[in-house]
Design a protein around this motif. Structure first.
Motif, PDB file in Angstrom:
ATOM      1  N   LYS A   1       0.841  -1.201   0.000  1.00 37.60           N
ATOM      2  CA  LYS A   1       0.000   0.000   0.000  1.00 37.60           C
ATOM      3  C   LYS A   1       0.876   1.251   0.000  1.00 37.60           C
ATOM      4  CE  LYS A   1      -0.908   0.697   4.981  1.00 37.60           C
ATOM      5  NZ  LYS A   1      -1.990   0.738   6.010  1.00 37.60           N
TER       6      LYS A   1
ATOM      7  N   TRP B   1       1.179   4.516  -2.621  1.00 38.50           N
ATOM      8  CA  TRP B   1       1.280   5.925  -2.227  1.00 38.50           C
ATOM      9  C   TRP B   1       2.532   6.574  -2.816  1.00 38.50           C
ATOM     10  CZ3 TRP B   1       0.238   4.743   3.650  1.00 38.50           C
ATOM     11  CH2 TRP B   1      -1.103   4.350   3.792  1.00 38.50           C
TER      12      TRP B   1
ATOM     13  N   VAL C   1      -5.105  -2.425  -3.403  1.00 41.52           N
ATOM     14  CA  VAL C   1      -6.020  -1.315  -3.685  1.00 41.52           C
ATOM     15  C   VAL C   1      -6.908  -1.046  -2.474  1.00 41.52           C
ATOM     16  CG1 VAL C   1      -8.017  -0.607  -5.052  1.00 41.52           C
ATOM     17  CG2 VAL C   1      -6.042  -1.607  -6.195  1.00 41.52           C
TER      18      VAL C   1
ATOM     19  N   TYR D   1      -6.412   2.417  -0.599  1.00 42.79           N
ATOM     20  CA  TYR D   1      -7.535   3.310  -0.919  1.00 42.79           C
ATOM     21  C   TYR D   1      -8.585   3.269   0.188  1.00 42.79           C
ATOM     22  CZ  TYR D   1     -10.922   5.524  -4.168  1.00 42.79           C
ATOM     23  OH  TYR D   1     -11.815   6.366  -4.794  1.00 42.79           O
TER      24      TYR D   1
ATOM     25  N   PHE E   1      -5.995   9.106  -4.254  1.00 40.15           N
ATOM     26  CA  PHE E   1      -6.472   8.679  -5.560  1.00 40.15           C
ATOM     27  C   PHE E   1      -7.917   9.122  -5.749  1.00 40.15           C
ATOM     28  CE2 PHE E   1      -3.099   5.609  -4.558  1.00 40.15           C
ATOM     29  CZ  PHE E   1      -2.353   5.658  -5.728  1.00 40.15           C
TER      30      PHE E   1
ATOM     31  N   ALA F   1     -10.817   4.058  -7.931  1.00 39.48           N
ATOM     32  CA  ALA F   1     -10.043   2.815  -7.925  1.00 39.48           C
ATOM     33  C   ALA F   1     -10.885   1.645  -8.415  1.00 39.48           C
ATOM     34  CB  ALA F   1      -9.506   2.526  -6.529  1.00 39.48           C
TER      35      ALA F   1
ATOM     36  N   PRO G   1     -13.908   2.758   1.524  1.00 38.44           N
ATOM     37  CA  PRO G   1     -13.049   3.317   0.477  1.00 38.44           C
ATOM     38  C   PRO G   1     -12.961   4.831   0.579  1.00 38.44           C
ATOM     39  CG  PRO G   1     -15.154   2.604  -0.445  1.00 38.44           C
ATOM     40  CD  PRO G   1     -15.121   2.129   0.972  1.00 38.44           C
ATOM     41  N   ASP G   2     -11.829   5.376   0.135  1.00 29.00           N
ATOM     42  CA  ASP G   2     -11.612   6.812   0.187  1.00 29.00           C
ATOM     43  C   ASP G   2     -12.446   7.566  -0.843  1.00 29.00           C
ATOM     44  OD1 ASP G   2      -9.727   6.547   2.235  1.00 29.00           O
ATOM     45  OD2 ASP G   2      -8.056   6.331   0.827  1.00 29.00           O
TER      46      ASP G   2
ATOM     47  N   LEU H   1     -15.264   3.214  -5.773  1.00 31.80           N
ATOM     48  CA  LEU H   1     -14.525   1.971  -5.966  1.00 31.80           C
ATOM     49  C   LEU H   1     -15.370   0.992  -6.769  1.00 31.80           C
ATOM     50  CD1 LEU H   1     -12.197  -0.067  -5.306  1.00 31.80           C
ATOM     51  CD2 LEU H   1     -13.432  -0.583  -3.189  1.00 31.80           C
TER      52      LEU H   1
END
Length: 286
Positions: free
Chosen positions: A121, A125, A154, A158, A173, A176, A194-195, A198
């Motif tokens: 991860k 980044w 991911v 993420y 991001f 994703a 998730p950020d 997704l």
């Protein structure tokens, strides 16, 4: 391995693409090493045309970026060139070669030295930070895509929230895609989400990373509004690989019983290509 070309000159001419640029950049794993970060290698493909382009970071699975021939694996070549032709810069990250690891498909989880949720991860980044130093990249339109262990990466990269780049001033991001990850680690973290948007693509007959955990994760509050799950019937692990007849692999460390089926499902592959392109076009532009 690091000097292997992405494709032959004939294939390159047929694809109508530029030769790739071999790049080196630091992982964000300095906090793990206690010193200098791991210097990663990657292959950067740029689309034709001037100006700034959206970009996509690609993360390989447990077999690594390279096939036994020493060339980039067929699946990654296909996806990289297809995305490039759609107007994206593509950075293929090699997490294994710089760490003297060939593959981890046959390595027990407890013995792995390169893990999706820890080292890899941070590689993602580091790739994001590298692309943001490139003047030809639109720094606000960078996506992420991964397969199998790379898809698990991911989910880790993420889904870190304020502990990752999503918590920084520049943000993380933008979108994703994850192909057939093992969702167990994310599911076990009740705070995981998730950020951003997704897309999760799995095979219903996958006997290597069975989809049940992903199905449960996709239905969880705080996740379901950001995650789109597609489950393909009659599809095994690796269903999006080009021209790979279904076969049974043995001696797999993480598959139930050590064996699993892998190979192409043409219907699932075609649909997944369409969905991925539409998803990135909507979230990143092209």
């Amino acid at each position: 391995m690091a000097s292997a070309m992405l494709w032959t000159g004939t294939a390159q001419a047929a694809a109508g693409v530029h030769a790739e640029e071999i790049v080196r950049f630091p992982s964000a794993d300095g906090d793990l090493t206690g010193g200098a970060p791991t210097m990663l290698s990657g292959r950067l493909l740029r689309p034709s045309g001037s100006g700034q382009h959206p970009a996509i970071v690609m993360l390989h699975g447990c077999g690594g970026l390279y096939a036994r021939s020493g060339r980039v694996s067929q699946r990654h070549v296909w996806w990289a060139t297809h995305l490039q032709r759609q107007g994206y810069a593509v950075l293929m990250v090699d997490s294994f070669g710089p760490r003297d690891v060939d593959e981890v498909c046959t390595t027990a989880l407890k013995d792995r030295t390169v893990r999706a949720t820890v080292e890899r991860k941070r590689d993602a980044w580091g790739a994001l930070a590298f692309l943001r130093r490139r003047p030809e990249i639109d720094h606000g339109r960078i996506g992420l895509i991964g397969w199998s262990q790379g898809a698990g990466t991911v989910l880790a990269a993420y889904g870190a929230g304020d502990d990752g780049p999503a918590g920084s001033e520049e943000g993380g991001f933008r979108a994703a895609v994850a192909f057939y990850p093992g969702c167990r680690a994310s599911l076990s973290d009740e705070d995981w989400q998730p950020d951003g948007p997704l897309l999760l693509l799995v095979g219903d007959k996958d006997d290597w990373t069975p989809p049940e955990h992903c199905k449960e994760l996709a239905g969880r509050d705080g996740v379901k509004d950001k995650l789109a799950l597609v489950v393909y019937p009659d599809a095994y692990h690796g269903f999006d690989s080009p021209d790979a007849p279904v076969r049974k692999r043995k001696d797999l460390a993480t598959a139930p019983g050590g064996t699993a089926h892998v190979g192409t499902n043409e219907d699932a592959r075609s649909d997944a290509i369409r969905r991925v392109m539409e998803f990135f076009q909507e979230k990143l532009g092209g």
